[in-house]
Scaffold this motif. Sequence first.
Motif, mmCIF file in Angstrom:
data_model
loop_
_atom_site.group_PDB
_atom_site.id
_atom_site.type_symbol
_atom_site.label_atom_id
_atom_site.label_comp_id
_atom_site.label_asym_id
_atom_site.label_seq_id
_atom_site.Cartn_x
_atom_site.Cartn_y
_atom_site.Cartn_z
ATOM 1 N N THR A 135 0.823 -1.206 0.000
ATOM 2 C CA THR A 135 0.000 0.000 0.000
ATOM 3 C C THR A 135 0.859 1.259 0.000
ATOM 4 O OG1 THR A 135 -1.811 -1.121 1.152
ATOM 5 C CG2 THR A 135 -1.748 1.286 1.300
ATOM 6 N N LEU A 138 2.214 1.868 -3.531
ATOM 7 C CA LEU A 138 1.207 2.417 -4.443
ATOM 8 C C LEU A 138 0.881 3.870 -4.101
ATOM 9 C CD1 LEU A 138 -1.392 -0.450 -5.062
ATOM 10 C CD2 LEU A 138 0.590 0.227 -6.431
ATOM 11 N N GLY A 168 -3.218 1.702 -8.989
ATOM 12 C CA GLY A 168 -3.785 0.378 -8.782
ATOM 13 C C GLY A 168 -4.048 -0.354 -10.085
#
Length: 219
Positions: A135, A138, A168
């Motif tokens: 996470t 990204l 994503g």
Amino acid sequence: MSVSTVWGPGEVDASALRAHAQRERFTRGLAEVLMVKAYDAVTVADVCLHVGGSRRTFYEYFDDKVGCLLTAYDDAAGAALTKARASFDAAPDWAAGIRDGLATLLDAMAHEPELTRLCVMDVLACGHLGRQRHTATLDAIAEIIDRGRAEIPDDLVLPHLLGRAAAGAGFSLIYDWVCTDRIAELPSLAPQLTSIVLVPYIGRTAAARYAPLPLRLAG
């Protein structure tokens, strides 16, 4: 990397070099074992056997298998993203930076297939800490993508999470190619990923100057 206080700033601390080499020996070994064995089935003993090292040495540098994988991820993802960021920063404008940064990133991934698989697939299998790393990566990419807001007209309102959505979507395509053993082909994804990022910010016509895609023939 530390600097020796005895020999001065020109001499690298030999113990730091040895420690780095040992850590990399195990992290690369884990990545290589993961090419033939699922993460849940891999043991510390598997890694030690693969690299010809002892469990005692392994535990000098890592608490467990998860720690080894996260170190591998941090080193490999950090190196690839640093190269991509350098290409982005060297470009004359944001759109060219996206194009050049993506091309550099995909090329770096293609040249390190074992580490790429670990960073794209296996980190997601090692629990909460692995998903946190994913996470964070990204989010960092999304922040750079979303600098494209400076390129849009004042009256155009873009979704708040557009940069994150683009990051994503790009990862999803990369994940599919890694899962189907197409890591060596990743550089060929660059025009499509560049277009996916650029079009919402600067439009199809402008994006085509940076990411020309093959025409679809009728019939």
